[in-house]
Structures are given as structure tokens and as C-alpha cells.
Design a protein around this motif. Sequence first.
Motif, PDB file in Angstrom:
ATOM      1  N   GLU A  24      -3.437 -10.515  40.447  1.00  0.00           N
ATOM      2  CA  GLU A  24      -3.609  -9.483  39.434  1.00  0.00           C
ATOM      3  C   GLU A  24      -5.034  -8.970  39.544  1.00  0.00           C
ATOM      4  O   GLU A  24      -5.989  -9.756  39.597  1.00  0.00           O
ATOM      5  CB  GLU A  24      -3.369 -10.071  38.039  1.00  0.00           C
ATOM      6  CG  GLU A  24      -3.695  -9.157  36.886  1.00  0.00           C
ATOM      7  CD  GLU A  24      -2.656  -8.065  36.635  1.00  0.00           C
ATOM      8  OE1 GLU A  24      -2.837  -7.289  35.677  1.00  0.00           O
ATOM      9  OE2 GLU A  24      -1.667  -8.002  37.406  1.00  0.00           O
ATOM     10  N   ARG A  25      -5.202  -7.652  39.563  1.00  0.00           N
ATOM     11  CA  ARG A  25      -6.535  -7.072  39.697  1.00  0.00           C
ATOM     12  C   ARG A  25      -6.762  -6.039  38.606  1.00  0.00           C
ATOM     13  O   ARG A  25      -5.938  -5.138  38.421  1.00  0.00           O
ATOM     14  CB  ARG A  25      -6.702  -6.426  41.069  1.00  0.00           C
ATOM     15  CG  ARG A  25      -8.129  -6.016  41.400  1.00  0.00           C
ATOM     16  CD  ARG A  25      -8.266  -5.611  42.857  1.00  0.00           C
ATOM     17  NE  ARG A  25      -9.668  -5.427  43.222  1.00  0.00           N
ATOM     18  CZ  ARG A  25     -10.090  -5.157  44.461  1.00  0.00           C
ATOM     19  NH1 ARG A  25      -9.207  -5.051  45.449  1.00  0.00           N
ATOM     20  NH2 ARG A  25     -11.382  -5.006  44.701  1.00  0.00           N
ATOM     21  N   ARG A  26      -7.861  -6.181  37.887  1.00  0.00           N
ATOM     22  CA  ARG A  26      -8.181  -5.271  36.788  1.00  0.00           C
ATOM     23  C   ARG A  26      -9.689  -5.028  36.740  1.00  0.00           C
ATOM     24  O   ARG A  26     -10.476  -5.883  37.131  1.00  0.00           O
ATOM     25  CB  ARG A  26      -7.774  -5.862  35.432  1.00  0.00           C
ATOM     26  CG  ARG A  26      -6.323  -6.184  35.237  1.00  0.00           C
ATOM     27  CD  ARG A  26      -6.063  -6.722  33.836  1.00  0.00           C
ATOM     28  NE  ARG A  26      -4.767  -7.361  33.741  1.00  0.00           N
ATOM     29  CZ  ARG A  26      -4.348  -8.011  32.664  1.00  0.00           C
ATOM     30  NH1 ARG A  26      -5.116  -8.075  31.586  1.00  0.00           N
ATOM     31  NH2 ARG A  26      -3.158  -8.595  32.667  1.00  0.00           N
ATOM     32  N   GLY A  27     -10.048  -3.872  36.194  1.00  0.00           N
ATOM     33  CA  GLY A  27     -11.439  -3.642  35.836  1.00  0.00           C
ATOM     34  C   GLY A  27     -12.268  -2.970  36.904  1.00  0.00           C
ATOM     35  O   GLY A  27     -11.772  -2.477  37.917  1.00  0.00           O
ATOM     36  N   GLU A  46      -5.145 -14.981  31.635  1.00  0.00           N
ATOM     37  CA  GLU A  46      -4.772 -13.805  30.853  1.00  0.00           C
ATOM     38  C   GLU A  46      -5.578 -13.663  29.556  1.00  0.00           C
ATOM     39  O   GLU A  46      -5.989 -12.541  29.199  1.00  0.00           O
ATOM     40  CB  GLU A  46      -3.272 -13.851  30.530  1.00  0.00           C
ATOM     41  CG  GLU A  46      -2.732 -12.613  29.841  1.00  0.00           C
ATOM     42  CD  GLU A  46      -2.620 -11.418  30.774  1.00  0.00           C
ATOM     43  OE1 GLU A  46      -3.318 -10.408  30.512  1.00  0.00           O
ATOM     44  OE2 GLU A  46      -1.883 -11.490  31.757  1.00  0.00           O
ATOM     45  N   LEU A  49      -8.915 -11.863  30.574  1.00  0.00           N
ATOM     46  CA  LEU A  49      -8.972 -10.756  31.528  1.00  0.00           C
ATOM     47  C   LEU A  49      -9.492  -9.467  30.892  1.00  0.00           C
ATOM     48  O   LEU A  49     -10.326  -8.764  31.476  1.00  0.00           O
ATOM     49  CB  LEU A  49      -7.602 -10.523  32.161  1.00  0.00           C
ATOM     50  CG  LEU A  49      -7.098 -11.591  33.133  1.00  0.00           C
ATOM     51  CD1 LEU A  49      -5.790 -11.142  33.778  1.00  0.00           C
ATOM     52  CD2 LEU A  49      -8.136 -11.913  34.190  1.00  0.00           C
ATOM     53  N   ASP A  50      -8.999  -9.144  29.706  1.00  0.00           N
ATOM     54  CA  ASP A  50      -9.433  -7.889  29.083  1.00  0.00           C
ATOM     55  C   ASP A  50     -10.865  -7.977  28.564  1.00  0.00           C
ATOM     56  O   ASP A  50     -11.499  -6.941  28.305  1.00  0.00           O
ATOM     57  CB  ASP A  50      -8.482  -7.505  27.950  1.00  0.00           C
ATOM     58  CG  ASP A  50      -7.139  -7.006  28.476  1.00  0.00           C
ATOM     59  OD1 ASP A  50      -7.073  -6.632  29.659  1.00  0.00           O
ATOM     60  OD2 ASP A  50      -6.157  -7.008  27.705  1.00  0.00           O
ATOM     61  N   SER A  53     -12.765  -7.505  32.261  1.00  0.00           N
ATOM     62  CA  SER A  53     -12.533  -6.326  33.101  1.00  0.00           C
ATOM     63  C   SER A  53     -13.428  -5.126  32.815  1.00  0.00           C
ATOM     64  O   SER A  53     -13.665  -4.323  33.722  1.00  0.00           O
ATOM     65  CB  SER A  53     -11.050  -5.914  33.031  1.00  0.00           C
ATOM     66  OG  SER A  53     -10.658  -5.649  31.702  1.00  0.00           O
ATOM     67  N   ARG A  56     -16.379  -6.399  35.141  1.00  0.00           N
ATOM     68  CA  ARG A  56     -16.130  -6.984  36.457  1.00  0.00           C
ATOM     69  C   ARG A  56     -14.824  -6.448  37.044  1.00  0.00           C
ATOM     70  O   ARG A  56     -13.881  -6.128  36.312  1.00  0.00           O
ATOM     71  CB  ARG A  56     -16.017  -8.519  36.371  1.00  0.00           C
ATOM     72  CG  ARG A  56     -17.271  -9.233  35.881  1.00  0.00           C
ATOM     73  CD  ARG A  56     -18.389  -9.212  36.917  1.00  0.00           C
ATOM     74  NE  ARG A  56     -19.547  -9.948  36.418  1.00  0.00           N
ATOM     75  CZ  ARG A  56     -20.512  -9.439  35.663  1.00  0.00           C
ATOM     76  NH1 ARG A  56     -20.460  -8.148  35.321  1.00  0.00           N
ATOM     77  NH2 ARG A  56     -21.523 -10.178  35.257  1.00  0.00           N
ATOM     78  N   ASP A  57     -14.785  -6.390  38.358  1.00  0.00           N
ATOM     79  CA  ASP A  57     -13.550  -6.139  39.106  1.00  0.00           C
ATOM     80  C   ASP A  57     -12.882  -7.507  39.255  1.00  0.00           C
ATOM     81  O   ASP A  57     -13.227  -8.290  40.129  1.00  0.00           O
ATOM     82  CB  ASP A  57     -13.901  -5.536  40.473  1.00  0.00           C
ATOM     83  CG  ASP A  57     -12.706  -5.389  41.390  1.00  0.00           C
ATOM     84  OD1 ASP A  57     -11.559  -5.543  40.925  1.00  0.00           O
ATOM     85  OD2 ASP A  57     -12.928  -5.146  42.596  1.00  0.00           O
ATOM     86  N   VAL A  58     -11.950  -7.801  38.367  1.00  0.00           N
ATOM     87  CA  VAL A  58     -11.395  -9.148  38.246  1.00  0.00           C
ATOM     88  C   VAL A  58     -10.163  -9.288  39.132  1.00  0.00           C
ATOM     89  O   VAL A  58      -9.241  -8.463  39.090  1.00  0.00           O
ATOM     90  CB  VAL A  58     -11.030  -9.456  36.784  1.00  0.00           C
ATOM     91  CG1 VAL A  58     -10.544 -10.890  36.664  1.00  0.00           C
ATOM     92  CG2 VAL A  58     -12.217  -9.227  35.860  1.00  0.00           C
TER      93      VAL A  58
END
Length: 277
Positions: A24-27, A46, A49-50, A53, A56-58
Motif C-alpha cells: 500500500e502506498r500513500r502520501g 493502517e 497511515l493517514d 502520509s 511521507r511517501d509511505v
Amino acid sequence: MPATLSFTHTTRSGAAHPVTVEYERRGAGEPLLLLHGIGHHWQAWEPVLDLLSPERDVIAVDLPGFGRSPALPEGVSPGVPGMVPVLAAFCAELGVERPHVAGNSLGGLLALGLGHAGRARSVTALSPAGFWTGSERRYAFGVLRGMRAGARALPLPAVELLARSAAGRAALTSTIYARPGRRTPAATVAETRALRDAPAFADTLAAGRGTLFTEDVPGVPVTIGWGSRDRLLIPRQGVRAKKTIPGARLVRLTGCGHVPMNDDPALVARVLLDGSH
């Protein structure tokens, strides 16, 4: 939405092996690779993550043989010597050069391995494996085997029924969470299934039987966080980790268990962001 990356990993012997990893990639921002513990999956992260993000590119991965990532091919060890090059190759395929790396339990050990190999900009290890005595390791492995056996023995409808109540979620997950009632029913069912179905569980546990982390991690900022209510890897192991890595910052995660991300997301996110500057 999670993505899947397939690539070829070439070992030191020159053998080429296909590897597939779900992640999973976010941010946006500097890359931060997140590694979960044995029997878990990327969704362990989880809750934070928010929080991570925006800065950071998580990249949260299912380690090979866990979650939805297939096990490593025959000939590639699921232990630290085999996994560190695979994770480095995964990052290279993504075009991510020396990410910040954070890991929990087995993931913390792998994060330190990546740092020692010069493959990380910084390392944050939450209750990392590898700083145990022989009796502490045997205790932890026995608990993990018991959790796995329980997850495999319970029919899915029974797991779903237990997960509906705070008491049931505590019965399923209190070994790793200090506040299991905060876990959602859906997350509890999903992680119980992840533990039950992980094809690499036995081989990874066997590979860790003789594992001790005894090396410094020079030239890399290291943060070690340990939950004050960790019932699997007891907190005094953090003192040993600090002695092994003298330059590390040792942080007490007050009120947190072995998997602290759900117990106190704000605290863990702050520790990860501070450690990855």
C-alpha cells in the motif's frame, strides 16, 4: 488501493528468483518503508497511515509469505540474510533509493538489517526481534505458535462472532495489543485470518531460532521504541538493543503493547516522523 509488484531477485550465487510483493502506498515526501511482524500484514500500520502520509511517501508492504504476498521461492531464506536483499531489490524496482525504514517485531529486525547494510536513511524499530535471551526467545516463539494454532483451530464464523465484542477481540488479540478493544471487528477478523493463512510462518520462525542482532548500525539514525506493556518481547530487551546500538534513541511507548500502532496511533506516528527526519 493496494498494488502488486513482481520482479526478479538475483542472489549472491547468481540464481534468479521471481518475487511478488503486495503493498500500500500513500502520501508525499521522503519515502518511508513500513515492515510488519510475523503473522501480520501491511494493515497493521493502517491506524497511522493517514497521520504519516501528509509528510511521507509511505510504503507499507506485505512481507513475502504474509498477507497477500506469496512466499519466497525455494532457495531464498525467509530469515534476515535472505529478506534484506529482497526488500532492497523491491525498493530499487519502485525507484526508491535508501528509504527511511520502520518496522515492528520481525519488521523491526529487518529494518535494522537494512540499516546495517546501508540500505536505509534512518531506522525506527518498534519492539524489534533479536535482542532476547534464549529463554525469552523460547517463550516468545511458544506464544506465537499458540496464537497460530488458535487461529487455525477456530472456524471463521467463530472468529467473526468473537470479533463483534470487545471481550472477544481481547481473547483473540490481547497478546499483542494493550488495548485490543480499539481494534475494529473487521480488522480483528482480517489479522486472525492473516495469521492462520501465512504460508511463511513456520519457516520464518525456524529461521529466527538462532537470530541475535549483535551489530551496530553506523552512520544511520536509529530509534528504538518499546511498548511499556509489551507481553511478547518484554521491555528490558530495549535496554539490550540500546547497548548493542549505542547511538540509538530509546523511546518508551507508554501504555502500548507489542504492536503499538493501534494502541496509540498519535504517539507512534510522532515517533516515526521524528525518527525519519
